[in-house]
Write an enzyme that holds these catalytic residues in place. Sequence first.
Site, PDB file in Angstrom:
ATOM      1  N   GLU A 237      22.300  50.580  -4.067  1.00 17.60           N
ATOM      2  CA  GLU A 237      21.231  51.257  -4.796  1.00 17.60           C
ATOM      3  C   GLU A 237      21.730  51.785  -6.132  1.00 17.60           C
ATOM      4  O   GLU A 237      22.865  52.258  -6.236  1.00 17.60           O
ATOM      5  CB  GLU A 237      20.741  52.419  -3.938  1.00 17.60           C
ATOM      6  CG  GLU A 237      19.806  53.369  -4.603  1.00 17.60           C
ATOM      7  CD  GLU A 237      19.581  54.617  -3.775  1.00 17.60           C
ATOM      8  OE1 GLU A 237      19.916  54.622  -2.581  1.00 17.60           O
ATOM      9  OE2 GLU A 237      19.096  55.607  -4.347  1.00 17.60           O
ATOM     10  N   ASP A 317      15.119  67.000  -2.080  1.00 15.25           N
ATOM     11  CA  ASP A 317      14.463  67.649  -3.222  1.00 15.25           C
ATOM     12  C   ASP A 317      13.056  67.106  -3.434  1.00 15.25           C
ATOM     13  O   ASP A 317      12.388  67.462  -4.405  1.00 15.25           O
ATOM     14  CB  ASP A 317      15.284  67.517  -4.515  1.00 15.25           C
ATOM     15  CG  ASP A 317      15.803  66.124  -4.759  1.00 15.25           C
ATOM     16  OD1 ASP A 317      16.800  65.755  -4.120  1.00 15.25           O
ATOM     17  OD2 ASP A 317      15.211  65.402  -5.592  1.00 15.25           O
ATOM     18  N   GLU A 340      13.607  56.389   2.978  1.00 16.80           N
ATOM     19  CA  GLU A 340      14.771  57.284   3.050  1.00 16.80           C
ATOM     20  C   GLU A 340      14.376  58.561   3.775  1.00 16.80           C
ATOM     21  O   GLU A 340      13.268  59.080   3.583  1.00 16.80           O
ATOM     22  CB  GLU A 340      15.251  57.625   1.633  1.00 16.80           C
ATOM     23  CG  GLU A 340      16.424  58.592   1.595  1.00 16.80           C
ATOM     24  CD  GLU A 340      16.922  58.833   0.182  1.00 16.80           C
ATOM     25  OE1 GLU A 340      16.321  58.314  -0.765  1.00 16.80           O
ATOM     26  OE2 GLU A 340      17.932  59.535   0.024  1.00 16.80           O
ATOM     27  N   TRP A 403      25.473  60.675 -13.834  1.00 19.78           N
ATOM     28  CA  TRP A 403      25.769  61.392 -12.581  1.00 19.78           C
ATOM     29  C   TRP A 403      25.141  60.640 -11.404  1.00 19.78           C
ATOM     30  O   TRP A 403      24.015  60.172 -11.495  1.00 19.78           O
ATOM     31  CB  TRP A 403      25.197  62.810 -12.604  1.00 19.78           C
ATOM     32  CG  TRP A 403      25.362  63.455 -11.257  1.00 19.78           C
ATOM     33  CD1 TRP A 403      26.549  63.855 -10.679  1.00 19.78           C
ATOM     34  CD2 TRP A 403      24.345  63.666 -10.288  1.00 19.78           C
ATOM     35  NE1 TRP A 403      26.310  64.319  -9.424  1.00 19.78           N
ATOM     36  CE2 TRP A 403      24.977  64.244  -9.151  1.00 19.78           C
ATOM     37  CE3 TRP A 403      22.972  63.442 -10.240  1.00 19.78           C
ATOM     38  CZ2 TRP A 403      24.282  64.599  -8.000  1.00 19.78           C
ATOM     39  CZ3 TRP A 403      22.275  63.811  -9.095  1.00 19.78           C
ATOM     40  CH2 TRP A 403      22.937  64.378  -8.000  1.00 19.78           C
TER      41      TRP A 403
END
Length: 403
Positions: A237, A317, A340, A403
Site C-alpha cells: 500500500e 482516526d 481495514e 511520513w
Amino acid sequence: MPRITAARVIVTCPGRNFVTLKIETDEGVYGLGDATLNGRELAVASYLADHVAPCLIGRDAHRIEDVWQYLYKGAYWRRGPVTMAAIAAVDTALWDIKGKIANLPVYQLLGGASREGCMVYGHANGRDVEETLDDARRHVEQGYKAVRLQSGVPGLAATYGVAKHGQRYEPADGDLPTESLWSTSKYLRSAPALFEAGREALGWDVHLLHDVHHRLTPIEAARLGKDMEPYRLFWIEDAVPAENQANFRLIRQHTTTPLAVGEVFNSIWDAKQLIEEQLIDYIRATVVHAGGITHLKRLASFAAIHNVRTGCHGATDLSPVCMAAALHFGLSVANFGIQELMPHTAETDAVFPHGYSFADGLMHPGDGPGLGVDIDETLAARYEYKRAYLPVNRLEDGTVWDW
Ligand code: CS2
Ligand code: MG
C-alpha cells in the site's frame, strides 16, 4: 419532506480528536457524518460550521445528490481534503436520515447486500519480526482472514505503524509535530524478511498486507514488489506518493505484487489515471475523506470497469460513524475488495455506540435503520479537543521526507 433545521459540529477527543456533523430535521430525525481529518480537525469543523451549515437550513434532507452538487460546485474552490471531508460529512448524515425515515439500513438503500459480510484486515505490528508475528498470530486466533504486518526497521529508532512499547498505535502524537528518521536502504533490506518469516509462521491461508506509507521512489517500489513476490502479498500500500499517478507505470512494469493506494485521495480525479490504466489493484479512498457515500459509489463504479476493487481506509482516526458508513457501502458495492479495521478504544466506542460487529474475519454494519451509529453528546462534551499533529519524517541526513 424532512426539512433541515440544524447542522451542528461536535468536536470530541476520547483519546484522539473526532469531528462529527449532526444534521437535524423538522421530522425529529437526525443524521450523523464523520468529518475527521487527522491533524487538521478544526479546519473542517470551521468549514462546516462557518461556511456550509448556513446553506443547509431549510433544505430538503432527501435531496442527497442535489446537496452534494450544490456543495461541490457551489464552493467554486473544488476538491481538497478539507472541502471533501466537509461534503462527506453532510452526505453521510443525509444517507443516515434517509435510512431512518425509510426504516431501512443504508446498505438496503444502496442496492442491498452483495455478500454476507465485509472481509477486514487487522494491524499486527511489533518492534521486531518476532513481536510482529506474535501479534499476527493473535489476530488469526481472533478469526481475522487478513493481517497487515508492520515491523520495526533494524537501525531505526522508530518507524511508521509500530506502536510505542505497550501502547496503542496513534500517529497523531504531539502538540507540535514530532520528527522521525527514515532510511530506505535499511527498510528495503528488512521488509522482505518480515514476510518470508510471516509465511513460514502463518502459512498461506491468511492474506498478508503491508503499508509502505508513501516512502519509496518508483524504482525502489519496483524492487520491493519483486522481492515480495514469493510471499504472495494481498497488496503493498502507498508504495510511492501518488500526486504523479504515472509513477505507478514503472512499478507495474516490474512486479506482479498487487498495489493499493488512495487513503489520502479526496476525489475521483486523484485516481483517474491510476484506475484507467489499471496501474493499481485496490483503491483505498473512503467515506470521510472522499466526499461521502455518494462520491465513493461513483468512484467504485468507475474502478469496477477497470478491474480495480475497493480497499477502504479504516484507521482509528476515522470515527465509528465513518466505519459504519464504510461497512454499509462495502456490504453492497459489487467490486468490494477488503476493509481495514483498527478497532477503536472502549472510550471512543462509548461516545459512538454502534450496531456494526465482527465475526469470523468479517464485519457487518447491522440492520438498524440508517447507519446504525449514534453519538452520546453528554459523554462527548467531557472530552475537550486536544491539538495533535501527525509526525514529520526526515532522512538520516535531515532531508524532509514523506511520513
Ligand atoms: C495508515 C493510517 O491505516 C493506514 O493505512 O496509512 O494509519 C494513516 O497513517 C493515518 O490514517 C493517518 O492519519
Ligand atoms: Mg495506509
